[in-house]
Design a protein around this motif. Structure first.
Motif, PDB file in Angstrom:
ATOM      1  N   MET A   1      52.153  32.924  55.534  1.00 23.57           N
ATOM      2  CA  MET A   1      50.997  32.877  54.885  1.00 23.57           C
ATOM      3  C   MET A   1      49.925  33.937  54.380  1.00 23.57           C
ATOM      4  O   MET A   1      50.056  34.871  55.478  1.00 23.57           O
ATOM      5  N   MET A   2      48.983  33.679  53.469  1.00 18.65           N
ATOM      6  CA  MET A   2      48.254  34.917  53.241  1.00 18.65           C
ATOM      7  C   MET A   2      47.270  34.989  54.385  1.00 18.65           C
ATOM      8  O   MET A   2      46.847  33.960  54.926  1.00 18.65           O
ATOM      9  N   ASN A   3      46.848  36.067  54.658  1.00 14.57           N
ATOM     10  CA  ASN A   3      45.776  36.350  55.583  1.00 14.57           C
ATOM     11  C   ASN A   3      44.481  36.697  54.989  1.00 14.57           C
ATOM     12  O   ASN A   3      44.204  37.645  54.375  1.00 14.57           O
ATOM     13  N   ASP A   4      43.570  35.671  55.038  1.00 15.21           N
ATOM     14  CA  ASP A   4      42.276  35.932  54.366  1.00 15.21           C
ATOM     15  C   ASP A   4      41.509  37.021  54.700  1.00 15.21           C
ATOM     16  O   ASP A   4      40.509  37.317  54.171  1.00 15.21           O
ATOM     17  N   SER A   5      41.723  37.271  56.029  1.00 17.57           N
ATOM     18  CA  SER A   5      40.798  38.188  56.653  1.00 17.57           C
ATOM     19  C   SER A   5      41.030  39.712  56.055  1.00 17.57           C
ATOM     20  O   SER A   5      40.193  40.483  56.335  1.00 17.57           O
ATOM     21  N   THR A   6      42.381  40.010  55.480  1.00 20.65           N
ATOM     22  CA  THR A   6      42.421  41.162  55.021  1.00 20.65           C
ATOM     23  C   THR A   6      41.517  41.709  53.773  1.00 20.65           C
ATOM     24  O   THR A   6      41.286  40.862  52.956  1.00 20.65           O
ATOM     25  N   VAL A   7      41.130  42.929  53.520  1.00 25.32           N
ATOM     26  CA  VAL A   7      40.264  43.353  52.557  1.00 25.32           C
ATOM     27  C   VAL A   7      41.128  43.215  51.261  1.00 25.32           C
ATOM     28  O   VAL A   7      40.432  42.614  50.196  1.00 25.32           O
ATOM     29  N   ALA A   8      42.207  43.504  50.956  1.00 19.97           N
ATOM     30  CA  ALA A   8      43.025  43.565  50.031  1.00 19.97           C
ATOM     31  C   ALA A   8      43.328  42.045  49.362  1.00 19.97           C
ATOM     32  O   ALA A   8      43.012  41.876  48.069  1.00 19.97           O
ATOM     33  N   THR A   9      43.638  40.906  50.495  1.00 23.37           N
ATOM     34  CA  THR A   9      43.670  39.752  49.911  1.00 23.37           C
ATOM     35  C   THR A   9      42.249  39.219  49.324  1.00 23.37           C
ATOM     36  O   THR A   9      42.265  38.389  48.549  1.00 23.37           O
ATOM     37  N   LYS A  10      41.043  39.528  50.184  1.00 26.44           N
ATOM     38  CA  LYS A  10      39.800  39.008  49.642  1.00 26.44           C
ATOM     39  C   LYS A  10      39.574  39.674  48.316  1.00 26.44           C
ATOM     40  O   LYS A  10      39.008  38.770  47.421  1.00 26.44           O
ATOM     41  N   ALA A  11      39.838  41.077  48.026  1.00 24.72           N
ATOM     42  CA  ALA A  11      39.508  41.555  46.911  1.00 24.72           C
ATOM     43  C   ALA A  11      40.529  40.655  45.668  1.00 24.72           C
ATOM     44  O   ALA A  11      39.989  40.383  44.727  1.00 24.72           O
ATOM     45  N   LEU A  12      41.771  40.375  45.943  1.00 23.51           N
ATOM     46  CA  LEU A  12      42.683  39.686  45.058  1.00 23.51           C
ATOM     47  C   LEU A  12      42.004  38.489  44.754  1.00 23.51           C
ATOM     48  O   LEU A  12      41.801  37.874  43.712  1.00 23.51           O
ATOM     49  N   LEU A  13      41.608  37.795  45.776  1.00 29.44           N
ATOM     50  CA  LEU A  13      40.941  36.308  45.518  1.00 29.44           C
ATOM     51  C   LEU A  13      39.622  36.239  44.781  1.00 29.44           C
ATOM     52  O   LEU A  13      39.485  35.559  43.827  1.00 29.44           O
ATOM     53  N   ILE A  15      38.666  38.829  42.772  1.00 32.24           N
ATOM     54  CA  ILE A  15      38.982  39.183  41.211  1.00 32.24           C
ATOM     55  C   ILE A  15      39.603  37.967  40.429  1.00 32.24           C
ATOM     56  O   ILE A  15      39.008  37.744  39.452  1.00 32.24           O
ATOM     57  N   ASP A  16      40.515  37.455  41.019  1.00 27.78           N
ATOM     58  CA  ASP A  16      41.090  35.915  40.496  1.00 27.78           C
ATOM     59  C   ASP A  16      39.923  35.048  40.143  1.00 27.78           C
ATOM     60  O   ASP A  16      39.943  34.653  39.116  1.00 27.78           O
ATOM     61  N   ASN A  17      39.040  34.956  41.167  1.00 26.40           N
ATOM     62  CA  ASN A  17      37.955  33.709  40.596  1.00 26.40           C
ATOM     63  C   ASN A  17      37.169  34.233  39.930  1.00 26.40           C
ATOM     64  O   ASN A  17      36.747  33.479  38.918  1.00 26.40           O
ATOM     65  N   TYR A  18      36.920  35.695  39.719  1.00 35.11           N
ATOM     66  CA  TYR A  18      35.780  36.082  38.766  1.00 35.11           C
ATOM     67  C   TYR A  18      36.617  35.981  37.461  1.00 35.11           C
ATOM     68  O   TYR A  18      35.911  35.648  36.451  1.00 35.11           O
ATOM     69  N   TYR A  88      47.749  41.515  37.336  1.00 30.55           N
ATOM     70  CA  TYR A  88      46.315  41.291  36.890  1.00 30.55           C
ATOM     71  C   TYR A  88      45.882  42.463  35.909  1.00 30.55           C
ATOM     72  O   TYR A  88      44.974  42.098  35.163  1.00 30.55           O
ATOM     73  N   GLU A  89      46.425  43.497  35.650  1.00 25.91           N
ATOM     74  CA  GLU A  89      46.317  44.392  34.639  1.00 25.91           C
ATOM     75  C   GLU A  89      46.529  43.692  33.353  1.00 25.91           C
ATOM     76  O   GLU A  89      45.959  43.607  32.381  1.00 25.91           O
TER      77      GLU A  89
END
Length: 385
Positions: A1-13, A15-18, A88-89
């Motif tokens: 499962m995804m790890n919300d603590s990683t910087v990359a995952t946080k950035a993805l979520l 950007i997706d939310n924005y 995402y691009e």
């Protein structure tokens, strides 16, 4: 499962939310449907089909320049996974294109070229497929074609059909739409055309099409960690409409008449692409193809609205692609995860593996078993190129 603590995952979520918040502002179908269809129809008929209608469109309620800027201000480089960064691009460019569509509605060829970039145009093969369908007689489909349900009765049928699914949705009536029914994804609402009287056959088609697929994918799309499933992958329209018509087929409600309607849409968009004005597209359908003037008018409106909306040819090409996908034994549930595109099916599987997506909770009822008994329909679908 995804790890919300990683910087990359946080950035993805983030950007997706924005992007999700931006995309909610641009429901193209809310802007491209003229608000004066009925009055222009009367004038057009009175002119003996010679004077092109002058359509008026809803006001845009967002700052287009700011919206473009916000789309391209996202730090996509923070998404370390190259596959997801590329996705995402693609999303950013696709939605920026839709804003350009909306901001040029009513500006003739300017809108048409933006529509072309977002939706493409029929190939020669698409046009050949449409003409192939139009050779068939639809006389046998006269059953259940009598108009008998006003929009209130139609609403009851939609609500009753909706009980097959574990979700609830709103229903609204509108007198200013080109379609006879449509789902507005961003507000989980089915909109019914209050000027239309529905036949039994239409209700069988629309329940399976609008609720069985469009509402199912709307509801499934909301269940993922990533909002992209809800607002739509790039070029998702072809797959969505293909799935929706495939649901008509699997439920035993796809008729030659309905296939011909999709074929006429291809012919109308092809006419538009050749540079013909509204009146010439209408006369092509009405005079050359013997389509009655009411149907010819609405199909022409659908293709010419905004200045030239090419999306309508995708129903037939989408149906063929989904039909082939199913025939090859591939998993339809991947395509029901949200507003997704067949071309991204491997990316969807990747997102499921990584825990960025979940399996669909709701599954189109008609997909459990093929109820089609119409051999001519089967013949046509097998022989589309």
């Amino acid at each position: 499962m995804m790890n919300d603590s990683t910087v990359a995952t946080k950035a993805l979520l983030e950007i997706d939310n924005y992007l999700d918040n931006l995309i909610k502002k641009i429901e193209l179908l809310s802007y491209v449907n003229p608000i004066n269809i009925e009055s222009e129809k009367e004038k057009f008929f009175a002119s003996k089909y010679l004077t092109d209608p002058e359509f008026i469109y809803p006001e845009m309620d967002f700052d287009k320049f700011n919206l473009h800027r916000e789309f391209f201000s996202q730090p996509l480089e923070l998404i370390e996974d190259e596959r997801l960064r590329n996705l995402y691009e693609d999303i950013t460019y696709a939605y920026s294109g839709l804003i350009q569509c909306i901001e040029t509605i009513g500006e003739g060829r300017k809108f048409y070229y933006n529509s072309l970039r977002s939706f493409g145009t029929p190939t020669e093969q698409d046009v050949e497929n449409a003409k192939f369908i139009l050779h068939f007689s639809d006389d046998e489909d006269a059953e259940n074609e009598e108009p008998k349900y006003d929009c209130k009765s139609a609403e009851q049928i939609f609500r009753e059909y909706g009980k097959n699914y574990d979700f609830s949705f709103d229903i609204k009536h509108s007198s200013t739409m080109g379609a006879i029914a449509m789902v507005l994804n961003n507000i989980k609402t089915l909109v019914i055309n209050s000027n239309h009287t529905f036949s039994e056959a239409e209700m069988n088609i629309l329940t399976n099409h609008e609720i069985g697929v469009h509402m199912v994918t709307t509801m499934n799309g909301l269940l993922h960690p990533l909002k992209i499933f809800s607002h739509g992958f790039p070029n998702y329209e072809e797959t969505q409409e293909g799935l929706a018509v495939f649901s008509e087929y699997m439920s035993g409600n796809l008729t030659i008449k309905r296939l011909k309607e999709l074929a006429y849409r291809v012919i109308a968009v092809d006419s538009l692409a050749k540079g013909y004005p509204f009146s010439k597209t209408f006369r092509l359908l009405h005079n050359n193809y013997d389509l009655n003037r009411e149907e010819a008018f609405y199909i022409t409106v659908r293709a010419h609205r905004g200045g030239g909306f090419t999306k309508d040819y995708l129903y037939l090409s989408g149906l063929k692609k989904v039909y082939n996908y199913h025939k090859e034994g591939k998993d339809l549930s991947v395509l029901l995860t949200g507003k997704v595109c067949l071309d991204y099916s491997e990316d969807i599987k990747y997102l499921l593996e990584k825990g960025y997506a979940v399996k669909p909770k709701h599954y189109t009822q008609s997909f459990y078993e093929n109820s089609n008994t119409n051999k001519r329909v089967e013949f046509i679908l097998n022989n589309l190129k």
